[in-house]
Structure formats: C-alpha cells, structure tokens
Design an enzyme around this catalytic site. Structure first.
Site, mmCIF file in Angstrom:
data_model
loop_
_atom_site.group_PDB
_atom_site.id
_atom_site.type_symbol
_atom_site.label_atom_id
_atom_site.label_comp_id
_atom_site.label_asym_id
_atom_site.label_seq_id
_atom_site.Cartn_x
_atom_site.Cartn_y
_atom_site.Cartn_z
ATOM 1 N N ASP A 153 0.863 -1.184 0.000
ATOM 2 C CA ASP A 153 0.000 0.000 0.000
ATOM 3 C C ASP A 153 0.900 1.233 0.000
ATOM 4 O O ASP A 153 2.069 1.149 0.386
ATOM 5 C CB ASP A 153 -0.899 0.008 1.249
ATOM 6 N N ASN A 201 -5.672 -5.290 -6.036
ATOM 7 C CA ASN A 201 -6.849 -4.721 -5.400
ATOM 8 C C ASN A 201 -6.804 -3.205 -5.242
ATOM 9 O O ASN A 201 -7.852 -2.571 -5.128
ATOM 10 C CB ASN A 201 -7.026 -5.366 -4.011
ATOM 11 N N TYR A 247 -13.997 5.849 -13.924
ATOM 12 C CA TYR A 247 -13.949 4.674 -13.050
ATOM 13 C C TYR A 247 -14.428 3.420 -13.779
ATOM 14 O O TYR A 247 -13.770 2.377 -13.748
ATOM 15 C CB TYR A 247 -14.804 4.932 -11.812
ATOM 16 N N LYS A 263 -12.662 -0.334 -14.815
ATOM 17 C CA LYS A 263 -13.179 -1.622 -14.362
ATOM 18 C C LYS A 263 -13.568 -2.519 -15.529
ATOM 19 O O LYS A 263 -13.416 -3.749 -15.458
ATOM 20 C CB LYS A 263 -14.354 -1.410 -13.410
#
Length: 259
Positions: free
Chosen positions: A33, A85, A150, A154
C-alpha cells in the site's frame, strides 16, 4: 509448503479483510500500500511472522519489481495468489473532473493492475495452481452516469482478465476478477466531482445495498480456488449482470450524484 498471497491496497478495506481471511487459513500475506500506517494496522491484526509489509505505489513498475522480489524472499519463491486490489473511486460528470483526477484513476485502477499482472507472472508461473485475482466492479458490468473514468478502468480490468485467463492457460495460471457492488469502505465517503454529496449518500438514496468487506474477502478466496473467471459480489452486481443479458430495458438510464 505454506501458501502465499500478495495484496495491493492492503492497508484498509477489502485488502485488509482479505489479508485476515487468508491468514486465518494459514497463508503468508504480503501487504502492499502507499499508506505505511495503514499497512502497520493491518499487519497488527495478523498472526506474528505471517506477513510482510511493502510500501509502494502501484503506478510505479520499479516499485512492483522491488516489492515482489522482496516478498518471495519470505515465501521461498512462492506466489500462489496475486490480488490486484488497489484502487480509487473518483467520479462525477466528466466535464467537471480535474484532468489530474482522471489521469490518477486511470493510472491506479488500470495501469497499476497491468503492471502487477506483467511483473507478477514470472512468480505465478513458477507456483503450481496459482491465480491472479483483480478487483473489477459492478461498474465493469454496466457503466452508470457520473462514472465514466472509473467504469472504463473496471471494464478494462475485466477485459484484461478474460484475455490473460486464455493467454496463461498453458502456464497453469488462472486469471480471475471479483465484481462487487458498493462496498462499505471509506471510499464511499469521497465526494464526486460536480456534487456536494458523498458517494455513500448517493447510494443510500438510490436504495442500493452496501456489501460488507468480509463477503468480498470470501469472494477473493472463492475466485482464486474456483473455475469462474468473474465472481459477482452483492445483489446489485447480480441484478446488473442479469439485466445486461436478459432484460436491458430494466437498466437505469441514469444514475449520478446529481440525481
């Protein structure tokens, strides 16, 4: 031999819940992260000696190379699951969005996933039964108003996964996505461009459900071990999938923070 998963976005939300889920089943967990304090908080929730921490930006190829090289020194070379992720939820009418925000969502949500797949493959192919699992979204099934950038990322993750699942078949590496609807994480508290409403408020006003992160973590496990290329999570994702195939007239013509 202890199995191992590497998780981006491991400092909170879906990444944290997935880390706990896999660690509870005896897996070694690599946490990655940009948020070092978030990583430390996640690691503190896992059993001692069951995790490694890697502060990195998924947009940075060199950071990917360094983090994965370090990770496998803890696992004896294994990478059973790479969980792509990390992502951000920037949205709003395209004309109202700052160009820097558009670029950032494209780079993190899509380019970062490609770098993870490309660099991670070297380790995945040397681990029997391995899988790349990437977070797509219900927004990768149907693109609503106010979600153009967005949703584009995806849909891109979905397309990449379908291609790689075929491309990597001979190497014995599976490619999978999870496609959740709205997940109850801090991302929902962000305000969309051109609006004074948080995404959480918009979702609630539309009568849509929030899916707990624990259900998403189970979906990651199911995706990595199952045969489905795409794993839907939540009622909204399942309804959108049904409607796009069988009843497109039921799809909302418009869903945006201005509604």
């Amino acid at each position: 031999m202890q199995k191992a998963i590497f998780i981006t976005g491991g400092g909170s939300g879906i990444g944290r819940a997935t880390a706990q889920h896999f660690a509870s089943r005896g897996w070694f967990v690599g946490l990655a992260d940009v948020n070092a304090s978030g990583l430390a908080e996640t690691a503190a929730l896992l059993p001692n000696t069951m995790s490694s921490m890697h502060v990195m930006d998924v947009r940075d190829r060199a950071a990917w190379q360094s983090a994965l090289a370090d990770f496998v020194t803890h696992t004896g070379g294994r990478l059973d699951v790479l969980f792509n992720n990390a992502g951000i939820g920037t949205g709003g009418p395209l004309e109202a969005m700052d160009p820097n925000d558009v670029e950032r969502v494209l780079d993190i949500n899509l380019k970062g996933v490609f770098w993870g797949a490309q660099i991670g493959f070297e380790y995945l192919k040397n681990t029997p039964g391995s899988a790349l699992v990437s977070t797509s979204s219900a927004a990768g099934i149907y693109a609503s108003a106010g979600m153009s950038a967005y949703s584009a990322t995806k849909f891109g993750v979905r397309a990449m996964t379908e291609s790689l699942d075929r491309e990597w078949a001979d190497a014995g590496v599976k490619a999978r996505t999870i496609m959740p609807s709205f997940i109850d994480t801090p991302l929902l508290d962000t305000t969309a461009a051109g609006s004074n409403q948080a995404i959480r408020e918009v979702v609630r006003n539309a009568g849509l459900e929030f899916t707990p992160v624990e259900k998403v973590a189970q979906a990651v496990w199911d995706a990595a071990h199952g045969t489905k290329v795409h794993t839907l999570v939540g009622k909204t994702a399942r309804r959108l999938k049904f409607a796009t195939r069988w009843a497109p007239w039921l799809l909302p013509k418009r869903f945006s923070p201005k509604d």
